[in-house]
Design a protein around this motif. Structure first.
Motif, PDB file in Angstrom:
ATOM      1  N   VAL A   1     -40.437  54.145 -75.214  1.00 41.97           N
ATOM      2  CA  VAL A   1     -40.084  54.110 -76.579  1.00 41.97           C
ATOM      3  C   VAL A   1     -39.180  53.107 -76.741  1.00 41.97           C
ATOM      4  CG1 VAL A   1     -40.972  56.355 -77.129  1.00 41.97           C
ATOM      5  CG2 VAL A   1     -38.659  55.989 -76.614  1.00 41.97           C
ATOM      6  N   ASP A   2     -38.096  52.976 -75.789  1.00 38.10           N
ATOM      7  CA  ASP A   2     -37.010  52.367 -76.219  1.00 38.10           C
ATOM      8  C   ASP A   2     -37.316  50.829 -76.320  1.00 38.10           C
ATOM      9  OD1 ASP A   2     -35.234  54.540 -76.402  1.00 38.10           O
ATOM     10  OD2 ASP A   2     -34.635  54.508 -74.177  1.00 38.10           O
TER      11      ASP A   2
ATOM     12  N   GLY B   1     -38.156  45.664 -79.060  1.00 33.98           N
ATOM     13  CA  GLY B   1     -38.905  44.760 -79.783  1.00 33.98           C
ATOM     14  C   GLY B   1     -38.810  44.480 -81.112  1.00 33.98           C
ATOM     15  N   CYS B   2     -38.720  45.406 -81.728  1.00 34.45           N
ATOM     16  CA  CYS B   2     -38.538  45.453 -83.226  1.00 34.45           C
ATOM     17  C   CYS B   2     -37.341  44.691 -83.648  1.00 34.45           C
ATOM     18  CB  CYS B   2     -38.460  46.590 -83.765  1.00 34.45           C
ATOM     19  SG  CYS B   2     -40.197  47.646 -83.755  1.00 34.45           S
ATOM     20  N   ILE B   3     -36.029  45.023 -82.895  1.00 31.34           N
ATOM     21  CA  ILE B   3     -34.843  44.473 -83.017  1.00 31.34           C
ATOM     22  C   ILE B   3     -34.738  43.051 -82.480  1.00 31.34           C
ATOM     23  CG2 ILE B   3     -32.453  44.496 -82.051  1.00 31.34           C
ATOM     24  CD1 ILE B   3     -33.163  47.751 -81.612  1.00 31.34           C
ATOM     25  N   PHE B   4     -35.530  42.633 -81.445  1.00 35.42           N
ATOM     26  CA  PHE B   4     -35.536  41.428 -80.976  1.00 35.42           C
ATOM     27  C   PHE B   4     -36.123  40.493 -82.236  1.00 35.42           C
ATOM     28  CE2 PHE B   4     -37.932  38.458 -77.759  1.00 35.42           C
ATOM     29  CZ  PHE B   4     -36.880  37.390 -77.920  1.00 35.42           C
TER      30      PHE B   4
ATOM     31  N   MET C   1     -43.416  43.618 -75.273  1.00 32.87           N
ATOM     32  CA  MET C   1     -42.462  44.631 -75.897  1.00 32.87           C
ATOM     33  C   MET C   1     -43.447  45.511 -76.952  1.00 32.87           C
ATOM     34  SD  MET C   1     -39.183  42.879 -75.774  1.00 32.87           S
ATOM     35  CE  MET C   1     -37.851  44.371 -76.059  1.00 32.87           C
ATOM     36  N   LEU C   2     -44.167  44.773 -77.813  1.00 32.74           N
ATOM     37  CA  LEU C   2     -44.955  45.230 -78.905  1.00 32.74           C
ATOM     38  C   LEU C   2     -46.130  45.885 -78.693  1.00 32.74           C
ATOM     39  CD1 LEU C   2     -43.366  43.524 -82.046  1.00 32.74           C
ATOM     40  CD2 LEU C   2     -42.662  45.613 -81.185  1.00 32.74           C
ATOM     41  N   THR C   3     -46.472  46.251 -77.308  1.00 30.62           N
ATOM     42  CA  THR C   3     -47.647  46.591 -77.184  1.00 30.62           C
ATOM     43  C   THR C   3     -47.969  48.170 -77.387  1.00 30.62           C
ATOM     44  OG1 THR C   3     -47.646  44.869 -75.257  1.00 30.62           O
ATOM     45  CG2 THR C   3     -49.300  46.869 -74.861  1.00 30.62           C
ATOM     46  N   PHE C   4     -49.379  48.389 -77.663  1.00 34.10           N
ATOM     47  CA  PHE C   4     -49.627  49.537 -78.416  1.00 34.10           C
ATOM     48  C   PHE C   4     -49.365  50.568 -77.398  1.00 34.10           C
ATOM     49  CE2 PHE C   4     -52.399  52.954 -79.335  1.00 34.10           C
ATOM     50  CZ  PHE C   4     -52.171  53.158 -80.781  1.00 34.10           C
TER      51      PHE C   4
END
Lengths: 302, 394
Positions: free
Chosen positions: A195-196, A201-204, A275-278
C-alpha cells in the motif's frame, strides 16, 4: 508525571487539526527545542492500558533505537491518568516546519529539478524500506505527513499511528483522503506493505506535476480514475474477496504514463509504473526500488 | 514459540512473499549489511545538489560505534570473516560443495553464515519474509545491547538472594499462567531494568515483579489473565488499583520501551545452525533459565548467554562428535567469536548453579526441567559432578 508533561512541554500553537485529533507545536522548556505533541486518549478498562497501545508505542520506541535519518524522531512518551477510565498518552516528536505539500507549493515555477526529485524519492524509499523491514506499514502516506527539513532531508511522520488511533477512536468521524489509496484498499481487499509503495508512486508523480495524480471523490470514483491511467487489469488480477466486481468498470487500455507526468524521464517513468502496479504482489518493494536503474542514473543529476 | 518476540506488532499479511519468492542472492558480507539498503551510497550523495545531510552522518557514526563496541560480543564483521576463515572453511566446503565455485574464501564464509542464519530463522518461524531475514538478524545483533544492564548493582536493601526468590516465584507464576517462554525472559528483563530506575520498597517488590510479568504478557501473549486473577495469585496482598498504578509507573520509567531480544531466540538460532540434538537444546534451555536467577548474569548480552549455555550443554552431555556436527558447530560459534571471556564467566557461574540447583530453595526451574517433556535434563547425572563441571570451565 502528569504535571511533568505539561511543565516540560509548553504549547505554542495548534498545528493541523489532523484527522485523528489536534496536534500541538510546543517548546521543550528543558532544551528550548520545538516539538510536536500528539495525544491519544485511551480507555483504560479492568486490565489497565490496552494491549494495542502498549504494543504500538513499544514498537515506535523500538524503531527509535535505530535512529534512522528518514524517520521522524520520537523524543518522549508520556502517559497521564485523567480518570480511572481514561489515560492520555502523549507522543512527543521532533518538530519539522515544512511538509512535502508546502515544499511543493513553494517550489519555483519551473518545478523541482530532476536531481532534487530523485534525491527526495531515494530518501523516501530508504525510510519506507526501513519501516517495512521492521514490519511497520505507514498506511496513510501523503505529502502532508512527509516532512522536509530546511536542509532537504526527508522524514516520514505519523507511521504506525494509524493503528493506535483506529483502535481507540473508531467513533470519531474521520476524513482521510482517498487520493493516495491503492486499488486493494479501495476494493477493501487484504493489504500489506505494498500500500505504501502505491502511495509513494502517487507522490512521485505529484513531485513532477505539483498537483495530485488521482483526485477521486469516492472510493469507486477514485478507482475509476486510477483505471483510466493504468488500464483495466485482467480478470485473474482482480481480487476475488471483494464485493465490487470488475464488470463495474469499462474495459480500458493503459495509457502512457508520460501523458500524465510529461516531465518525467524514461527511467523515472519505468519505476513509476512498477510502483503503480494494480496487483500488490507484482508491485515493486521498497528495497528493490532502491536498486532500480532510476536511482543509479547520473544523468538525472545534471 | 511465540512469534511476536521479534517484532512488536502483529505480523502483516505477507503479500510480499509470493512476489519475492526468489531467494536473496548470496552476496559477500560487505555488500549485505542493512546500512547500504537504508541509505544512499555516500559518494553519490556528495555528487548531488549541495544538500547538507548532517543527520545521515551522525547516524552512520553511531552505527559504526555500535559495531566497534560489539567486538566484545564478537560481532565485528571483519573479525568474524577472519576467524571463521581460519577455522572451519574446509569442513564447510565439504558441507556445501555446491558453493565451491565462489571467488574467494573471504566472501564465501559470511555468505555461508548468512544462508544458515536465514534458513534457521525461517525454520524457527521467527520471520515472515525471508527477504528480510538477514536484516532482522543484523538488527538482533545490533540492538541486543540496548536493554542489557551496564552493571549488576541492585538497589539498597536488596540482595541477589532476594532477587532470585522473586524471580523463582515469577517462574512459577509464569508456568501457572501457561505463558510463552519469551514472556518470561522479557518479564525478567523489565524487572532488572525497573529495579535500576524505580524506588521500590521490599514490601512492593512482589507487586513490581507481577507488573513486569503482566506487561511482558501484554506484549507477547494472545490471552491475558484478569488483573483480579493476578491479585489472587499474590494472595490479595495488593489491590487492583495498586497493580494498575504500578503498571503505569513502570511504563513511564521505561518510557514504553519493551523491546528486548530474548537470549532464547539466539539460543534456538545457534542451535539450529549448529545442528544440535534435542537433548543438547533442552539442557541449554534449562541452563539459560537458571541464568535468570543469577544476579551477575544481567550484564551479559543475550548472544553471550545463548552461546555459553550451548557450549556448557555440549560439554555436559558429551555426545560423540561427527565431522558435520563439528563443522556446523564451528560456524555457529563464529557468530559470537570474541566473547570468550564472557562465555567462560557465564559457563562457570551456571555450572555452579546447575550443580547446586536441586539443593536450593529457588528450585522452580530445576523441577520444571526434570519432566519427561524436557528430557529430564535437570537431573542429568553429568550435572552432579561439580568438580568435573568446574574443571570444564577453567
Amino acid at each position: 508525571m502528569a504535571h511533568g508533561t505539561s511543565l516540560q512541554y509548553e504549547p505554542v500553537a495548534e498545528i493541523g487539526g489532523g484527522a485523528y485529533g489536534t496536534v500541538y507545536k510546543a517548546r521543550d522548556t528543558e532544551s528550548g527545542q520545538f516539538v510536536a505533541l500528539k495525544s491519544v486518549r485511551v480507555q483504560t478498562d479492568q486490565n489497565g492500558l490496552p494491549i494495542s497501545t502498549v504494543r504500538e508505542v513499544a514498537l515506535l520506541k523500538r524503531l527509535e533505537q535505530f535512529d534512522h535519518p528518514n524517520v521522524v524522531r520520537l523524543m518522549d512518551v508520556c502517559a497521564t491518568q485523567r480518570s480511572d477510565q481514561e489515560t492520555k498518552v502523549t507522543l512527543v516528536f521532533e518538530h519539522v516546519d515544512q511538509d512535502l505539500k508546502t515544499y511543493l507549493e513553494r517550489a519555483p515555477d519551473a518545478g523541482l529539478a530532476p536531481g532534487r526529485i530523485q534525491d527526495l524519492m531515494r530518501q523516501l524509499m530508504c525510510g519506507l524500506a526501513f519501516l517495512h523491514s521492521n514490519r511497520v506499514m505507514h498506511r496513510d502516506l501523503k505529502p502532508e505527513n512527509i516532512l522536509v527539513t530546511s536542509q532537504g532531508q526527508v522524514k516520514l511522520a505519523d507511521f504506525g499511528l494509524a493503528r493506535i488511533y483506529s483502535c481507540h477512536m473508531a467513533l470519531t468521524p474521520v476524513v482521510v483522503t482517498l487520493w493516495y489509496r491503492p486499488p486493494e484498499v479501495l476494493l477493501q481487499s487484504s493489504y500489506a506493505t505494498p500500500v505504501d509503495i502505491w502511495s509513494t508512486g502517487c507522490i512521485f508523480a505529484e513531485m513532477f506535476r505539483r498537483k495530485p495524480l488521482f483526485c477521486g471523490e469516492s472510493e469507486v470514483d477514485q478507482l475509476g480514475k486510477i483505471l483510466q491511467v493504468i488500464g483495466l487489469p485482467s480478470e485473474d488480477e482482480w481480487p476475488t474477496d471483494v464485493s465490487l466486481s470488475r464488470k463495474h468498470f469499462p474495459s480500458l487500455l493503459p495509457r502512457p504514463i508520460t501523458d500524465f507526468v510529461p516531465e518525467i524521464n524514461e527511467l523515472g517513468a519505468q519505476l513509476l509504473l512498477k510502483m503503480l502496479t494494480f496487483d500488490p504482489l507484482k508491485r515493486i518493494s521498497a528495497l528493490n526500488a532502491l536498486e532500480d536503474a532510476y536511482f543509479q542514473d547520473e544523468e538525472t543529476l545534471t | 514459540m511465540a512469534r511476536t518476540g521479534f517484532c512488536d506488532s502483529k505480523p502483516l499479511l505477507d503479500l510480499h512473499k509470493k512476489a519475492d519468492e526468489r531467494r536473496a542472492p548470496l552476496r559477500s558480507w560487505y555488500a549485505c549489511g542493512t546500512i547500504d539498503c537504508w541509505q544512499p551510497v555516500e559518494v553519490e550523495e556528495s555528487r548531488m545538489v549541495p544538500v547538507k545531510m548532517e543527520p545521515v552522518h551522525r547516524w552512520e557514526r553511531r552505527l559504526s560505534a555500535q559495531t566497534n563496541e560489539s567486538i566484545i560480543m564478537g560481532f565485528n564483521e571483519d573479525r568474524l570473516t577472519d576467524t571463521a576463515a581460519d577455522g572451519c572453511v574446509e569442513e564447510n566446503m565439504l558441507l556445501y560443495p555446491q558453493l565451491q565455485g565462489f571467488p574467494s574464501l573471504q566472501a564465501l564464509v559470511p555468505s555461508l553464515l548468512r544462508h544458515e542464519v536465514e534458513t534457521a530463522l525461517e525454520k524457527l518461524d521467527l520471520i515472515w519474509d525471508r527477504t528480510f531475514a538477514w536484516d532482522m538478524f543484523l538488527d538482533m545483533m545490533r540492538t541486543q545491547a540496548i536493554n542489557t544492564l551496564p552493571n549488576a548493582d541492585l538497589p539498597r536493601d536488596f540482595t541477589d538472594a532476594t532477587r532470585s526468590v522473586l524471580v523463582d516465584w515469577l517462574i512459577q507464576v509464569h508456568e501457572i499462567l501457561h505463558f510463552q517462554e519469551e514472556t518470561l525472559y522479557l518479564a525478567i528483563n523489565l524487572l532488572n531494568r525497573s529495579l535500576h530506575v524505580i524506588k521500590v520498597t521490599t514490601v512492593n517488590l512482589q507487586l513490581l515483579g507481577m507488573v513486569c510479568l503482566f506487561l511482558a504478557a501484554k506484549k507477547e501473549e494472545c490471552l491475558l489473565p484478569e488483573v483480579s486473577g493476578l491479585c489472587y495469585l499474590m494472595d490479595h496482598t495488593y489491590t487492583k488499583p495498586q497493580l494498575l498504578r504500578m503498571e503505569r509507573k513502570v511504563l513511564l520509567v521505561l518510557k514504553f520501551d519493551l523491546s528486548y531480544c530474548p537470549p532464547l531466540h539466539f539460543l534456538l538460532l545457534l542451535a539450529s545452525i549448529a545442528r544440535c540434538s534435542a537433548k543438547v537444546v533442552w539442557m541449554a534451555r534449562y541452563l539459560l533459565e537458571l541464568s535468570l536467577l543469577e544476579g551477575q548474569c544481567v550484564v551479559f548480552l543475550p548472544l553471550q548467554l545463548a552461546g555459553s549455555v550451548l557450549c556448557l550443554s555440549r560439554q555436559i552431555l558429551q555426545e560423540p562428535p561427527t565431522p558435520e556436527g563439528e563443522a556446523a558447530w564451528c560456524l555457529a560459534s563464529s557468530v559470537h567469536v570474541g566473547s570468550e571471556t564472557a562465555v567462560l564467566r557465564i559457563m562457570h557461574t551456571l555450572a555452579g548453579a546447575a550443580a547446586k540447583a536441586h539443593t536450593r530453595e529457588t528450585c522452580a526451574t530445576f523441577i520444571k526441567f526434570s519432566s519427561p517433556e524436557t528430557m529430564y535434563v535437570s537431573v542429568h547425572p553429568g550435572l552432579k559432578n561439580i568438580a568435573a563441571l568446574l574443571g570444564v570451565c577453567t
